[in-house]
Write a protein that holds these residues in place. Structure first.
Motif, PDB file in Angstrom:
ATOM      1  N   UNK A 187       0.849  -1.189   0.000  1.00  0.00           N
ATOM      2  CA  UNK A 187       0.000   0.000   0.000  1.00  0.00           C
ATOM      3  C   UNK A 187       0.884   1.238   0.000  1.00  0.00           C
ATOM      4  N   UNK A 188       0.612   2.096  -0.932  1.00  0.00           N
ATOM      5  CA  UNK A 188       1.426   3.283  -1.080  1.00  0.00           C
ATOM      6  C   UNK A 188       0.917   4.423  -0.208  1.00  0.00           C
ATOM      7  N   UNK A 189       1.836   5.272   0.192  1.00  0.00           N
ATOM      8  CA  UNK A 189       1.513   6.457   0.961  1.00  0.00           C
ATOM      9  C   UNK A 189       0.813   7.474   0.075  1.00  0.00           C
ATOM     10  N   UNK A 190       0.255   8.514   0.695  1.00  0.00           N
ATOM     11  CA  UNK A 190      -0.533   9.489  -0.050  1.00  0.00           C
ATOM     12  C   UNK A 190       0.234  10.761  -0.374  1.00  0.00           C
ATOM     13  N   UNK A 191       1.519  10.836  -0.062  1.00  0.00           N
ATOM     14  CA  UNK A 191       2.274  12.052  -0.292  1.00  0.00           C
ATOM     15  C   UNK A 191       2.786  12.211  -1.708  1.00  0.00           C
ATOM     16  N   UNK A 192       2.514  11.254  -2.596  1.00  0.00           N
ATOM     17  CA  UNK A 192       2.990  11.303  -3.966  1.00  0.00           C
ATOM     18  C   UNK A 192       1.821  11.119  -4.923  1.00  0.00           C
ATOM     19  N   UNK A 193       1.947  11.705  -6.119  1.00  0.00           N
ATOM     20  CA  UNK A 193       0.950  11.412  -7.140  1.00  0.00           C
ATOM     21  C   UNK A 193       1.315  10.097  -7.818  1.00  0.00           C
ATOM     22  N   UNK A 194       0.454   9.628  -8.716  1.00  0.00           N
ATOM     23  CA  UNK A 194       0.638   8.304  -9.310  1.00  0.00           C
ATOM     24  C   UNK A 194       1.972   8.185 -10.043  1.00  0.00           C
ATOM     25  N   UNK A 195       2.301   9.166 -10.861  1.00  0.00           N
ATOM     26  CA  UNK A 195       3.539   9.122 -11.624  1.00  0.00           C
ATOM     27  C   UNK A 195       4.764   9.094 -10.723  1.00  0.00           C
ATOM     28  N   UNK A 196       4.752   9.882  -9.653  1.00  0.00           N
ATOM     29  CA  UNK A 196       5.873   9.903  -8.718  1.00  0.00           C
ATOM     30  C   UNK A 196       6.025   8.569  -8.004  1.00  0.00           C
ATOM     31  N   UNK A 197       4.906   7.962  -7.624  1.00  0.00           N
ATOM     32  CA  UNK A 197       4.945   6.660  -6.957  1.00  0.00           C
ATOM     33  C   UNK A 197       5.569   5.615  -7.868  1.00  0.00           C
ATOM     34  N   UNK A 198       5.096   5.564  -9.112  1.00  0.00           N
ATOM     35  CA  UNK A 198       5.614   4.569 -10.048  1.00  0.00           C
ATOM     36  C   UNK A 198       7.109   4.754 -10.284  1.00  0.00           C
ATOM     37  N   UNK A 199       7.557   5.991 -10.409  1.00  0.00           N
ATOM     38  CA  UNK A 199       8.975   6.244 -10.623  1.00  0.00           C
ATOM     39  C   UNK A 199       9.802   5.830  -9.410  1.00  0.00           C
ATOM     40  N   UNK A 200       9.311   6.130  -8.206  1.00  0.00           N
ATOM     41  CA  UNK A 200      10.039   5.749  -7.001  1.00  0.00           C
ATOM     42  C   UNK A 200      10.171   4.230  -6.889  1.00  0.00           C
ATOM     43  N   UNK A 201       9.116   3.521  -7.229  1.00  0.00           N
ATOM     44  CA  UNK A 201       9.159   2.061  -7.159  1.00  0.00           C
ATOM     45  C   UNK A 201      10.149   1.510  -8.183  1.00  0.00           C
ATOM     46  N   UNK A 202      10.145   2.071  -9.386  1.00  0.00           N
ATOM     47  CA  UNK A 202      11.097   1.623 -10.414  1.00  0.00           C
ATOM     48  C   UNK A 202      12.528   1.914  -9.979  1.00  0.00           C
ATOM     49  N   UNK A 203      12.772   3.087  -9.390  1.00  0.00           N
ATOM     50  CA  UNK A 203      14.110   3.395  -8.860  1.00  0.00           C
ATOM     51  C   UNK A 203      14.538   2.340  -7.832  1.00  0.00           C
ATOM     52  N   UNK A 204      13.595   1.970  -6.953  1.00  0.00           N
ATOM     53  CA  UNK A 204      13.906   1.015  -5.891  1.00  0.00           C
ATOM     54  C   UNK A 204      14.200  -0.380  -6.439  1.00  0.00           C
TER      55      UNK A 204
END
Length: 315
Positions: free
Chosen positions: A1-18
């Motif tokens: 479950x993702x946090x709410x401090x990021x929009x969808x695009x930012x979340x996806x990019x952070x996960x790909x970075x990880x």
């Protein structure tokens, strides 16, 4: 479950970075195949997502730019064998996006994890291609020949390390004496573990699901070992072989198909961990992450119903 401090695009990019560290470890041990599969998956996902959105008469650019299709492709590409034929990832991505997301109404409406739905479809439909894994580094030319020309390299293919351990134990071999070189998968899992910690530190995901997920694996593995320690996997093999860390931090934490309540996340993650151990020890597949996630996805509405926090001021 993702946090709410990021929009969808930012979340996806952070996960790909990880994911980068685990993917890098896969490349170091197994070569260019993983890179080619990711590229094939990403291109296929963008084309299929755009085509389906055009058919539905929805904004194409907005859909393909949110990163969800790309992340689905990357997760599926690193879950399948890196020497699988090129059409495996294309068919898997198409199934994941169309039947795992778009037919339910698009991002935010899907009850199942799209990447794992695509993986399960491929594993059931094409078991030979999905159970032949690389055992050594493949150069770029070798990877191209295997993936696009369907050539067989006996010296480069074999069973997964988890399957080797499981098969060896079932044949009565002592784990301490089995020559199972599991270093590669351990390092890959370690890479995904570090990436998962990065997501926790960045508050991209909540801690509940990964902690409960790993706790379920540990508890169930220990319970199984109490009854038979000779023919079942030790706890360390469950944690560091197969798709454990990828599942704990990147698969089970899908923002749409996972439980949304604090207590529900703990129950959801724990049940997945327990079911993974059951499938690995008693099922016909060496790893059970995808099937465990999909089965517990079905229970999410029930879990959320009984774990909703009370509204302040009401009984």
């Amino acid at each position: 479950m993702y946090s709410t401090g990021f929009n969808t695009n930012q979340i996806m990019r952070q996960v790909i970075y990880a994911l980068a560290l685990g993917i890098s470890a896969s490349y170091i041990f197994f070569g260019w195949g993983i890179v080619i599969q990711i590229l094939l998956g990403v291109v296929s996902s963008l084309v299929i997502e755009a085509a389906f959105m055009a058919i539905r008469g929805r904004p194409v650019l907005e859909s393909i730019s949110d990163g969800s299709a790309v992340l689905t492709a990357v997760l599926l590409a690193i879950s399948i064998p890196s020497i699988a034929p090129w059409w495996i990832i294309v068919v898997g991505v198409a199934f994941a996006i169309i039947f795992g997301k778009q037919l339910y109404g698009g991002l935010g409406s899907n009850p199942f994890n799209p990447a794992m739905l695509g993986y399960a479809f491929l594993l059931i439909s094409y078991p030979l291609q999905m159970t032949t894994w690389p055992v050594d580094f493949s150069a770029f030319s070798q990877a191209i020949n295997i993936i696009f020309n369907a050539l067989s390299f006996d010296g480069l293919s074999g069973a997964t390390r988890l399957d080797e351990v499981k098969t060896g134990l079932s044949l009565g071999n002592n784990l301490a004496t089995m020559q199972v070189h599991s270093t590669s998968q351990a390092w890959i899992n370690a890479g995904f573990l570090v990436g998962g910690i990065y997501l926790l530190v960045r508050k991209v995901i909540f801690w509940h699901i990964p902690v409960a997920f790993l706790s379920g694996i540990i508890v169930m593995a220990l319970l199984v070992l109490i009854f038979d320690s000779q023919t079942h996997l030790p706890v360390q093999n469950h944690l560091m072989l197969g798709g454990t860390m990828l599942g704990a931090f990147f698969i089970a934490t899908d923002p749409v198909s996972a439980s949304t309540t604090p207590k529900g996340r703990l129950i959801y993650g724990f049940l997945i961990g327990v079911l993974i151990v059951v499938i690995r020890n008693y099922g016909g597949y060496p790893d059970g992450v995808a099937f465990a996630v999909l089965l517990i996805n079905m229970t999410v509405p029930l879990i959320d119903h009984f774990t909703q926090p009370k509204v302040f001021g009401r009984a």
